[in-house]
Every structure is written in structure tokens, then in C-alpha cells.
Design a protein around this motif. Structure first.
Motif, PDB file in Angstrom:
ATOM      1  N   GLY A  41       0.954  -1.241   0.033  1.00 20.17           N
ATOM      2  CA  GLY A  41       0.089  -0.002  -0.059  1.00 20.17           C
ATOM      3  C   GLY A  41       0.759   1.296  -0.065  1.00 20.17           C
ATOM      4  O   GLY A  41       0.441   2.190  -0.701  1.00 20.17           O
ATOM      5  N   TYR A  42       1.888   1.303   0.682  1.00 16.80           N
ATOM      6  CA  TYR A  42       2.937   2.438   0.919  1.00 16.80           C
ATOM      7  C   TYR A  42       3.742   2.600  -0.583  1.00 16.80           C
ATOM      8  O   TYR A  42       3.467   3.632  -1.131  1.00 16.80           O
ATOM      9  CB  TYR A  42       3.843   2.529   1.938  1.00 16.80           C
ATOM     10  N   LEU A  43       3.981   1.372  -0.990  1.00 14.20           N
ATOM     11  CA  LEU A  43       4.770   1.526  -2.350  1.00 14.20           C
ATOM     12  C   LEU A  43       4.031   1.884  -3.596  1.00 14.20           C
ATOM     13  O   LEU A  43       4.273   2.867  -4.445  1.00 14.20           O
ATOM     14  CB  LEU A  43       5.621   0.302  -2.632  1.00 14.20           C
ATOM     15  N   SER A  44       2.688   1.348  -3.595  1.00 19.55           N
ATOM     16  CA  SER A  44       1.745   2.075  -4.572  1.00 19.55           C
ATOM     17  C   SER A  44       1.457   3.499  -4.614  1.00 19.55           C
ATOM     18  O   SER A  44       0.855   3.881  -5.739  1.00 19.55           O
ATOM     19  CB  SER A  44       0.471   1.145  -4.407  1.00 19.55           C
ATOM     20  N   ASP A  45       1.603   4.179  -3.696  1.00 19.83           N
ATOM     21  CA  ASP A  45       1.402   5.554  -3.567  1.00 19.83           C
ATOM     22  C   ASP A  45       2.733   6.110  -3.705  1.00 19.83           C
ATOM     23  O   ASP A  45       2.833   7.618  -3.927  1.00 19.83           O
ATOM     24  CB  ASP A  45       1.066   6.125  -2.139  1.00 19.83           C
TER      25      ASP A  45
END
Length: 201
Positions: free
Chosen positions: A129-133
Motif C-alpha cells: 500500500g505504501y509503495l503503490s502511492d
């Protein structure tokens, strides 16, 4: 010029040997990393299981303790419920960090959330979730720092985050790239995931 030919041939042989040894060394490194990742994952699962069992043990122990006063005399029967409630609250405060209930507020959410399990996102969900942003790839240290700031109630370790990142790479959810000696991670594009899903069918 004929005198230099044997020397150049020997140099080429040594260069080839060095290249082969280097490839073998890197292959062994990959194998060791894969084994380390597997062992870290197994250790994490065991530690999480231990935490859940300890919490359940604490809950069962707290539920059994208030039952003792019931055997004390007839006159005490009427006042037992109120006293029992006060004692259980005091015991809960002590486990949370002493009589100061406000100071124990930081540990209370973690204690109640851990046994539920389902209410908390997994490390993989947090990492992906963090990397997707993010617009640029991030290192394990950068991901760890970001998750520590976003989720201060959870104990975040670089080894755990790196293990989760490597699992994401192994499952085709993340991509690994190198810049010099540093390793960076980024989410796999949606088109790439669609191609992988189509080929799997």
C-alpha cells in the motif's frame, strides 16, 4: 608479437575463471538470501503465534482470578461483585504499566488489537500500500521509516520489512532494482500483473 600470445591466452583463461567464480558466488548469495527469507518468515510466524498465545493466557488468567472471593462467607456475598470489579480494573492497570491509567493508554490499543488479528493489516498490505502511492522506488530502510511514522503502535523492524519486500518480489507483486550497492523496491505495474495472470491461466 608471438611472445605475447601465450600470455594473453593465460590472461583470458584467468578472466574466464574469475567470471565463472563470480557468477557462482552470486548464485550462492541468491540461494542464501532465499533461505534467510524463508527462515525469517518462519520466525515471524512463530513470534506472532507466541504473542497470541500469551495474550490468550493473560485473558484466561484474568477471568479465573475474580472467582475466588465467592467462597468467602455469606455476608461478603453481596459486596463481592463491586470489589471484584475494582480488583480486576486495578490488575488491568498494573499490567498496562502501573496505576497511572493514562500512561498505559499507549499499550492498551496494541493489547486489544493483537488477539483480534483480523482487524489489523498485514505487513504485506502495509508495504504494498505504501509503495503503490510512491512515484519512485524505495529502499527497505525508507519503507521501514515511513511505516514506523505511519503506524507508531506497531513494532517495525528493517529485517521484517525487507523480508516482506522480498516475499512481494517472489509473489510477483513487487519489483527489485539496484542502484550501485543499494536495492530498491517498487510495485509491479497493472499491465504486467494482467499479463502474468493471463499466462498463469
Amino acid at each position: 608479437m608471438s611472445e605475447n600470445t601465450p600470455t594473453s591466452g593465460i590472461s583470458a583463461d584467468y578472466a574466464q575463471r574469475i567470471t565463472d567464480d563470480l557468477e557462482a558466488n552470486r548464485s550462492e548469495q541468491d540461494r542464501a538470501r532465499a533461505e534467510l527469507t524463508r527462515l525469517q518468515d518462519e520466525l515471524i510466524q512463530l513470534e506472532e503465534g507466541e504473542q497470541i498465545l500469551v495474550k490468550m493466557q493473560d485473558v484466561l488468567g484474568a477471568a479465573e482470578k475474580p472467582a475466588a472471593p465467592k467462597s468467602k462467607g455469606r455476608k461478603a456475598a453481596a459486596s463481592v461483585p463491586a470489589a471484584r470489579g475494582a480488583k480486576s480494573r486495578t490488575a488491568t492497570q498494573k499490567r498496562g504499566g502501573g496505576p497511572k491509567s493514562r500512561a498505559g493508554q499507549q499499550t492498551a490499543p496494541e493489547e486489544t488489537a493483537t488477539p483480534k488479528g483480523a482487524g489489523e493489516p498485514t505487513w504485506r498490505e502495509l508495504v504494498t500500500g505504501y509503495l503503490s502511492d510512491q512515484r519512485e522506488p524505495k529502499s527497505a530502510a525508507e519503507v521501514t521509516a515511513a511505516l514506523t511514522e505511519a503506524h507508531p503502535q506497531r513494532t517495525t523492524q528493517v529485517a521484517v520489512v525487507r523480508n516482506t519486500l522480498e516475499q512481494g518480489v517472489a509473489h510477483g507483486l513487487l519489483e527489485r532494482s539496484k542502484q550501485g550497492r543499494s536495492v530498491y523496491y517498487s510495485p509491479v505495474s497493472a499491465s504486467h500483473l494482467a499479463e502474468a495472470g493471463a499466462s498463469a491461466k
